[in-house]
Design an enzyme around this catalytic site. Structure first.
Site, PDB file in Angstrom:
ATOM      1  N   TYR A  42      17.692  -6.006  -1.307  1.00  0.00           N
ATOM      2  CA  TYR A  42      18.705  -4.949  -1.223  1.00  0.00           C
ATOM      3  C   TYR A  42      18.943  -4.292  -2.580  1.00  0.00           C
ATOM      4  CZ  TYR A  42      20.550  -5.733   3.512  1.00  0.00           C
ATOM      5  OH  TYR A  42      20.719  -5.797   4.873  1.00  0.00           O
ATOM      6  N   ASP A  51      21.166 -11.073   6.726  1.00  0.00           N
ATOM      7  CA  ASP A  51      21.609  -9.900   7.500  1.00  0.00           C
ATOM      8  C   ASP A  51      21.121 -10.027   8.942  1.00  0.00           C
ATOM      9  OD1 ASP A  51      22.591  -7.274   8.015  1.00  0.00           O
ATOM     10  OD2 ASP A  51      20.534  -6.528   7.832  1.00  0.00           O
ATOM     11  N   ASP A  65      10.902 -16.952  10.402  1.00  0.00           N
ATOM     12  CA  ASP A  65      10.452 -16.614  11.770  1.00  0.00           C
ATOM     13  C   ASP A  65      10.766 -17.765  12.720  1.00  0.00           C
ATOM     14  OD1 ASP A  65       8.578 -18.118  10.339  1.00  0.00           O
ATOM     15  OD2 ASP A  65       6.823 -17.062  11.130  1.00  0.00           O
ATOM     16  N   ASP A  82      23.326 -11.457  12.552  1.00  0.00           N
ATOM     17  CA  ASP A  82      23.473 -10.659  13.786  1.00  0.00           C
ATOM     18  C   ASP A  82      22.970 -11.458  14.982  1.00  0.00           C
ATOM     19  OD1 ASP A  82      24.417  -8.417  12.382  1.00  0.00           O
ATOM     20  OD2 ASP A  82      23.223  -7.034  13.594  1.00  0.00           O
ATOM     21  N   LYS A  98      10.878 -17.715   3.362  1.00  0.00           N
ATOM     22  CA  LYS A  98       9.518 -17.369   3.809  1.00  0.00           C
ATOM     23  C   LYS A  98       8.575 -17.833   2.696  1.00  0.00           C
ATOM     24  CE  LYS A  98       6.682 -15.443   6.776  1.00  0.00           C
ATOM     25  NZ  LYS A  98       6.413 -16.016   8.117  1.00  0.00           N
TER      26      LYS A  98
HETATM   27  C1  IPM Z   1      25.994  -6.048   7.295  1.00  0.00           C
HETATM   28  C2  IPM Z   1      25.469  -4.657   7.483  1.00  0.00           C
HETATM   29  C3  IPM Z   1      25.136  -4.059   6.127  1.00  0.00           C
HETATM   30  C4  IPM Z   1      24.067  -4.927   5.475  1.00  0.00           C
HETATM   31  C5  IPM Z   1      24.700  -2.587   6.159  1.00  0.00           C
HETATM   32  C6  IPM Z   1      25.709  -1.724   6.863  1.00  0.00           C
HETATM   33  C7  IPM Z   1      24.414  -2.064   4.789  1.00  0.00           C
HETATM   34  O1  IPM Z   1      24.378  -4.653   8.341  1.00  0.00           O
HETATM   35  O2  IPM Z   1      27.022  -6.212   6.624  1.00  0.00           O
HETATM   36  O3  IPM Z   1      25.394  -6.974   7.828  1.00  0.00           O
HETATM   37  O4  IPM Z   1      22.880  -4.750   5.738  1.00  0.00           O
HETATM   38  O5  IPM Z   1      24.453  -5.801   4.701  1.00  0.00           O
HETATM   39 MG    MG Z   2      23.997  -6.531   9.215  1.00  0.00          MG
END
Ligand code: IPM
Ligand code: MG
Length: 422
Positions: free
Chosen positions: A195, A302, A278, A306, A246
């Protein structure tokens, strides 16, 4: 501070009729780290409930875009009430960031917003982004503002809990027997890796073709500090830490694995394992209960957070805390700005309310107020209230505001119980 100690928890805990929400595991730090990372001495030690405010904190609110303002407004009220019941007062200041700041100031993180955030005791963020700014150049994207504030506050450790609540087990897309009892904490490195790595950019290759490139880079100190946080988080949970990388392909991951492995000797009580990302993505769906605490880099964190959120049924339920070595922490739901439902009173405010609970616990050391908020969320779910994302037949479908009102009512009714029982 890295994580505020469970400061005054012992003082009135026995009078608390509320149960901690299993969504958030208490994270008390080792005395050594607590000394090193203790919040400023001005934090008083007395807890006064239901009386004039004994402790006062400044909170920067960053509602952001889309559903952000709706969920932050609700969480602010819950924070205020839970705080007041524990003798805590908040001074709120609201600032623009993300798309809202782009529209007003032409930048996604105005200097004034960052300065206000840095000067406050904690920051509560809603969400940023929206269709309107999707095609902006990178430095003018709302997401750039988010990365800038994480970096500007130095909040390198991002804690993302994902627990399947018994009330919501049917909201998970997984079979009940797989989802039931899942309780994972993802510790995501937040201010390094691909990032932020240099070099990055656009260019041309030797065939004259356009290219885009980024750099995944981690230094020893960056790996060590996030690994230590993760070991300590694991220590306060079930004592199991899985480091995800990884290392079969990436040098940055090879160094990551080497450092995490060598730090393990400082934490002999923690059962450390390693997994390629993975495989981890697969195992999270196949048998999520095998995980307790996961530590991983910025981009894997990230993605995996999710994924972990969907085990619980809805990303609309999950909070996060981002903390650094010193200064205010940043607390935000892990969901995005959901522009498709923005302004329609459909958003689930619980992730932001639970982020406010993390703010109380990890940002301010106000454990009792944090428990109140978590217990109120649990009770509101027990009372059958659901926003659209977690609705199932037989429950009561409500909007964002009503959900907030129901949580507030519950916080209030707990105070009646608390007063009566004390
Ligand atoms: C998160 C989001 C952010 C990230 C984006 C919006 C930049 O997806 O907080 O997980 O990738 O960190
Ligand atoms: Mg995210």
């Amino acid at each position: 501070m890295l994580l505020a100690p469970k400061a005054q928890a012992h003082i009135s805990e026995e009078r608390m009729p509320v149960q901690a929400n299993p969504l958030i595991k208490t994270l008390a730090l080792s005395p050594r780290r607590r000394r090193r990372l203790a919040p400023p001495a001005r934090r008083p030690t007395a807890s006064v409930r239901c009386s004039a405010a004994a402790r006062s904190y400044s909170i920067t609110l960053l509602p952001g875009d889309g559903i952000g303002p709706e969920v932050v407004a609700v969480a602010k009220d819950v924070l205020s009430l839970a705080g007041a019941l524990e003798g805590v007062e908040f001074r709120f200041q609201e600032k623009l960031m993300g798309g809202a700041a782009l529209d007003a100031y032409g930048v996604p993180l105005p200097a004034e917003t960052l300065a206000a955030a840095q000067a406050s005791d904690a920051v509560l963020l809603g969400a940023i982004g929206g269709y309107k700014w999707d095609n902006n150049e990178k430095h003018l994207k709302p997401e750039t503002g988010l990365l800038q504030i994480r970096s500007g506050l130095g909040v390198f450790a991002n804690l993302r809990p994902a627990a399947v609540l018994p009330q919501l087990v049917d909201a998970s897309t997984l079979k009940k027997e797989v989802a039931e009892g899942v309780d994972i904490m993802v510790v995501r490195e937040l201010t390094g890796g691909i990032y932020f790595g240099q070099p990055r950019g656009f260019g041309t290759n030797d065939k004259g073709e356009d290219i885009g490139f980024n750099t995944e880079v981690y230094s020893v100190s960056e790996i060590d500090r996030i690994a230590r946080v993760a070991f300590e988080v694991a220590r306060k949970r079930k004592g199991k830490l899985c480091s995800v990388d990884k290392a079969n392909v990436l040098e940055a991951s090879m160094l990551w694995r080497k450092r995490v492995t060598s730090l393990a000797s400082e934490f002999p009580d923690i059962e450390l394992s390693h997994m390629y990302v993975d495989n981890a993505a697969m195992q999270l769906i196949r048998n999520p209960k095998q995980f307790d605490t996961i530590v991983t880099n910025n981009i894997f964190g990230d993605i995996l957070s999710d994924e972990a959120s969907m085990l619980t049924g809805s990303i609309g339920m999950l909070p996060s805390a981002s903390v650094g070595e010193s200064g205010p922490g940043l607390f935000e739901p892990i969901h995005g700005s959901a522009p498709d439902i923005a302004g329609q009173d459909k958003a689930n405010p619980l992730a932001t309310i639970l982020s406010a609970a993390m703010l109380l616990r990890y940002g301010l050391g106000e454990e009792n107020a944090a428990k109140r908020v978590e217990a109120a969320v649990t009770e509101t779910l027990n009372n059958g209230f659901r926003t659209g994302d977690i609705y199932s037949p037989g429950t009561t479908l409500v909007g964002c505001k009503r959900m907030g009102e129901e949580v507030l009512k519950t916080v209030e009714s707990q105070s009646a119980v608390a007063v009566n029982s004390s």
